[in-house]
Design a protein around this motif. Structure first.
Motif: not given
Ligand code: MG
Ligand code: PEP
Length: 582
Positions: A466, A369, A343, A440, A476, A340, A442
């Motif tokens: 997410d 982000r 992030d 992703m 979260r 990935r 999310e």
């Molecule tokens: Mg995430």
């Protein structure tokens, strides 16, 4: 008196042992003026403190066992670099002379100036360095004030012994490593977030841990025995003999189950009616790969590369990243690696970002982000893409893009990747031209329009951590609203279903790599929704495999169709009961 207390479990396992309380009291920094003749002595005192701080860190480095992941030693290396840098080693000496003040005050002034600079930085990566500055400054201040962090009610008390359960306000990653080396059985912190480095390290190092156990140090006493369940996030203080017996046995059973699961590592995950499910692992540290093989994961479904970028003075360059990714590929013996892209940003360092730029302060999780940041800072992103592509010549690799919300943004990212490929080809550098690029899911918008995203992507990975946060508007990592964080909320299930359906429509793979994939309570409903690829921390894999191997997909599909069609919430809840696995 026996009592139970609940926090947030961040690293599973049962620990039973005596408490060891650790205090890091906040420091009172004195300010006083010095006559000119004392300035050289004060400067010498400051330099001696820097030398001692370096020695302490070198001692920690020496104590780290050889098999500790290199990423961990890097946390300490970063702090050593800071201690050697003139901003901390020299500038306070000038302040002492110019302001004719004591060393502690000069260091405080320099710390405040540095933190102001970090606060003003646009680049979230650099802003995260502020915590490191504070950690290093604190070490020097303690030496100057002759105030080591102390243990228990009695500051003279020794370090925790092997088997102790450490209870403290917060732990730095470097202290976590040190405590592991001293053999602590588990740790409890009163504060911290589940996505903090410390929580993530606890999981990687296999130390049961609970965070957010409020006022734990007031309620517990040194040396009293407690039982800690790092999965459920609770402790039982002063347990009676029956509870002790029960949990000792439970721990033995867990260990036997683990040994059993290792024996079965080559057994595939197949439902009772013959459907094979792919079980992959999530990794944060390169050292996690050992567990991937031990547990029999089929590959890496999520490699969170942002951990390579944290706790260092500058981001890793292309060459360093290439070597790291190639190293992981080599260790994987041909298993698939899903890398990935970074992030970084907002929610990864939420405690820090609360002090950051205005948009991040008001709503960090919705800020700059992941790929938003990569598009804004190609200098951060392009070396990573180049490194991943170069590494792809050495084994099967996929690229996974985090936080997709908008197709135009995705198209820009894909253009950047294409440009890097063109450059590599022009230079004759080998790479996998057919490398799969996935996204992703999310953000609810991406789940709802997953079928449109898939026109541009080769696969999807649902990031429920997410997705749940954004769907239910629940931070979260905010303990206050954690009770609303519900993977089984019908809205969440419908978004997961939409993403899986999109994969079927395009005949492209869809996996799930959020924490929901690691929890056996949710396995059967995810199977029913048509999920065929689960990715999780390796230690959770045997439990998930067991549920799969004891489930019949056709009946779960029927049940799921029912639950997804109901318009009545009570009926929805009743249907949910049918998915329970006992
Ligand atoms: Mg995430
Ligand atoms: C997720 O959001 O579910 C996910 C896997 O990504 P992270 O936890 O790193 O945000």
């Amino acid at each position: 008196m026996t009592f139970a207390q609940l926090g947030t479990g961040v690293s599973k396992g049962i620990a039973i042992g005596p408490v060891h309380i650790l205090y890091h009291d906040s420091l009172e920094i004195p300010e006083y003026a010095l006559p000119e003749k004392f300035i050289p002595d004060e400067q010498t005192r400051y330099t001696a403190a820097i030398i001692l701080a370096r020695k302490q860190l070198h001692d920690i480095l020496k104590q780290i066992p050889a098999n500790t992941p290199p990423d961990i030693a890097e946390f300490i290396d970063t702090h050593l670099l800071m201690l050697n840098d003139s901003t901390l080693a020299k500038v306070p000496l000038q302040i002492i002379a110019k302001q004719q003040c004591n060393a502690e005050w000069a260091l405080k002034l320099q710390r405040d100036a540095l933190v102001r600079v970090f606060d003003e930085m646009e680049d979230p990566y650099l802003r995260t360095r502020k915590d490191d500055v504070d950690h290093v400054v604190n070490t020097i201040q303690r030496i100057l004030l002759n105030s080591p962090m102390h243990h228990g009610a009695n500051p003279e008390q020794e370090q925790p012994h092997s088997g102790h359960i450490l209870v403290t306000d917060d732990l730095s990653p470097a202290d976590t490593v040190l405590m592991q080396h001293q053999g602590i059985a588990a740790f409890i912190t009163e504060s911290g977030g589940p996505t903090s480095h410390t929580a993530i390290l606890a999981r990687s190092l296999g130390i049961p841990a609970i965070i957010g156990l409020h006022r734990a140090r007031e309620r517990l006493r040194d040396d009293e025995t407690i039982i800690l369940d790092g999965q459920q996030g609770w402790i039982l203080a002063n347990p009676d003999d029956r509870s002790l017996q029960f949990y000792h046995q439970k721990r033995r059973q867990e260990h036997l189950r683990y040994l059993d699961s290792i024996k079965n590592k080559d057994q595939p995950a197949v439902t009772l009616d013959g459907h094979t499910i792919k079980l992959m692992a999530n990794i944060e540290l390169t050292s996690d790969i050992h567990a991937v093989h031990e547990i029999g994961a089929q590959g890496i479904g999520l490699y969170r590369t942002e951990f390579l970028f944290m706790n260092r003075t500058s981001p890793p360059g292309e060459e360093e990243q290439f070597k790291t990714y190639k190293g992981v590929i080599d260790k994987l013996d041909g298993k698939l690696l899903t890398i990935r892209t970074i992030d970084l940003g907002a929610d990864k360092q939420v405690d820090r970002n609360r002090h950051q730029s205005s948009s991040a302060t008001t709503n960090p999780a919705l800020g700059l982000r992941a790929i938003r940041l990569c598009l804004k800072e190609p200098a951060l992103f392009l070396p990573q893409i180049c490194a991943i592509l170069r590494a792809s010549a050495y084994g099967p690799v996929r690229i996974l893009l985090p936080m997709l919300s908008n197709i135009n943004e995705l198209k820009l990212i894909l253009e950047l990747i294409k440009d890097v490929k063109t450059k590599l080809s022009a230079q004759g550098i080998p790479y996998d031209n057919d490398i799969a690029i996935g996204g992703m899911i999310e953000v609810p918008a991406a789940a709802i329009t997953a079928r449109m995203f898939l026109e541009y992507l080769d696969f999807l990975s649902i990031g429920t951590n997410d997705l749940i946060q954004y769907t239910l508007a629940i931070d979260r990592i905010d303990e206050e609203v954690n009770y609303l964080y519900d993977p089984l909320n019908p809205a969440v299930l419908h978004l997961i279903a939409l993403s899986i359906e999109a994969g079927k429509l395009w005949d492209k793979p869809v996996g799930l790599c959020g924490e929901m994939a690691a929890d056996p309570r949710f396995t059967r409903i995810l199977l029913g929704l048509g999920l065929t690829e689960f990715s999780m921390h390796a230690s959770n894999l045997p439990a998930i495999k067991q549920v799969i191997n004891n489930s019949t997909l056709s009946s779960l599909t029927t049940l799921t169709n029912e639950i997804m069609q109901t318009t009545n919430y009570e009926e929805f809840l009743t249907c949910l009961n049918h998915f329970q696995y006992t």
